[in-house]
Design an enzyme around this catalytic site. Structure first.
Site, PDB file in Angstrom:
ATOM      1  CG  HIS A 265       7.514   4.643   0.585  1.00  0.00           C
ATOM      2  ND1 HIS A 265       7.252   5.779   1.330  1.00  0.00           N
ATOM      3  CD2 HIS A 265       7.483   3.619   1.483  1.00  0.00           C
ATOM      4  CE1 HIS A 265       7.086   5.450   2.597  1.00  0.00           C
ATOM      5  NE2 HIS A 265       7.218   4.137   2.720  1.00  0.00           N
TER       6      HIS A 265
ATOM      7  CG  HIS B 250      -0.061   0.041   2.508  1.00  0.00           C
ATOM      8  ND1 HIS B 250       0.308  -1.097   3.172  1.00  0.00           N
ATOM      9  CD2 HIS B 250       0.511   1.063   3.189  1.00  0.00           C
ATOM     10  CE1 HIS B 250       1.074  -0.778   4.209  1.00  0.00           C
ATOM     11  NE2 HIS B 250       1.214   0.536   4.232  1.00  0.00           N
TER      12      HIS B 250
HETATM   13  P1  2AM Z   1       5.726   2.508   5.421  1.00  0.00           P
HETATM   14  O1  2AM Z   1       4.669   3.401   4.809  1.00  0.00           O
HETATM   15  O2  2AM Z   1       7.099   2.991   5.196  1.00  0.00           O
HETATM   16  O3  2AM Z   1       5.559   1.095   4.957  1.00  0.00           O
HETATM   17  C1  2AM Z   1       1.577   0.944   8.982  1.00  0.00           C
HETATM   18  O4  2AM Z   1       2.568   0.887   9.956  1.00  0.00           O
HETATM   19  C2  2AM Z   1       2.028   1.753   7.787  1.00  0.00           C
HETATM   20  O5  2AM Z   1       2.212   3.126   8.161  1.00  0.00           O
HETATM   21  C3  2AM Z   1       3.316   1.279   7.169  1.00  0.00           C
HETATM   22  O6  2AM Z   1       3.136   1.322   5.791  1.00  0.00           O
HETATM   23  C4  2AM Z   1       4.332   2.282   7.689  1.00  0.00           C
HETATM   24  O7  2AM Z   1       5.503   2.490   6.992  1.00  0.00           O
HETATM   25  C5  2AM Z   1       3.509   3.546   7.750  1.00  0.00           C
HETATM   26  N1  2AM Z   1       4.062   4.533   8.675  1.00  0.00           N
HETATM   27  C6  2AM Z   1       4.290   5.841   8.403  1.00  0.00           C
HETATM   28  N2  2AM Z   1       4.758   6.487   9.477  1.00  0.00           N
HETATM   29  C7  2AM Z   1       4.837   5.571  10.463  1.00  0.00           C
HETATM   30  C8  2AM Z   1       5.277   5.630  11.826  1.00  0.00           C
HETATM   31  N3  2AM Z   1       5.691   6.763  12.389  1.00  0.00           N
HETATM   32  N4  2AM Z   1       5.236   4.482  12.530  1.00  0.00           N
HETATM   33  C9  2AM Z   1       4.813   3.336  11.979  1.00  0.00           C
HETATM   34  N5  2AM Z   1       4.383   3.215  10.698  1.00  0.00           N
HETATM   35  C10 2AM Z   1       4.409   4.319   9.962  1.00  0.00           C
END
Ligand code: 2AM
Length: 174
Positions: free
Chosen positions: A124, A39
């Site tokens: 991303h 996603h």
């Molecule tokens: P990502 O987008 O780099 O994959 C659920 O955890 C989603 O939220 C994941 O896709 C995660 O990383 C994103 N995400 C964005 N900020 C985050 C944060 N501070 N902590 C955890 N997950 C975060």
């Protein structure tokens, strides 16, 4: 519950991302994200009281209603974090439309009083976590384009061996 807002991806992108992920398996050690969890995160809220869900859904509904489906194209590989324990991802280009949607989602969250991770948007799809990038050369990623028409509010359950993302509500663009 732990919540985040993300775009689910069209089949063309999911197939190419799976191809990239399979190619990475030969060259990079780390934890792979299963393709059914791919996603693009627009806003990460973290813990939210269940009683606040209706206000959250209303805010997201309002933010999404003026946006059309967004043409997306996959781009290059990139990473966050440390070289021996990185988040490895493939970039997603949605032109101006994707940052504009994310900005409207974040503004609506702010207006409704929901806190979220304020890091600037880097669109991303995460393919690996704890990736060891010190070793070899990364393969060229598979590329594809397609149109995404859904913003989804997900819950994230980290209590098991793998994160479980559950769609709670979908908001259709256009
Ligand atoms: P990502 O987008 O780099 O994959 C659920 O955890 C989603 O939220 C994941 O896709 C995660 O990383 C994103 N995400 C964005 N900020 C985050 C944060 N501070 N902590 C955890 N997950 C975060």
């Amino acid at each position: 519950m732990r919540l985040f807002v993300a775009m689910e991806l069209p089949e063309e992108l999911l197939e190419a991302l799976s191809e990239t992920s399979a190619a990475l398996r030969d060259s990079v050690r780390g934890r792979y994200v299963a393709p059914d969890r791919f996603h693009v995160t627009l806003a990460f809220l973290g813990e939210v009281e269940g009683s606040r869900l209706p206000a959250l859904v209303e805010a997201l509904d309002e933010a999404c209603q003026y946006h059309e489906p967004i043409p997306l194209a996959l781009g290059e590989l990139g990473s966050f974090g440390r070289r021996r324990s990185a988040v490895l991802w493939q970039a997603v280009d949605g032109g101006e439309a994707l940052p504009s949607l994310a900005a409207d989602v974040r503004a609506a969250l702010r207006r409704a009083g929901f806190a979220f991770d304020e890091k600037p948007l880097v669109p991303h799809v995460t393919l690996m976590r704890a990736a060891d990038l010190a070793g070899g050369i990364l393969p060229s990623p598979a590329l594809a384009g397609g149109t995404a028409g859904t913003v989804t509010l997900f819950s994230s359950d980290l209590s098991g061996a793998h994160p479980v993302y559950t769609p709670l509500e979908r908001f259709f663009l256009g």
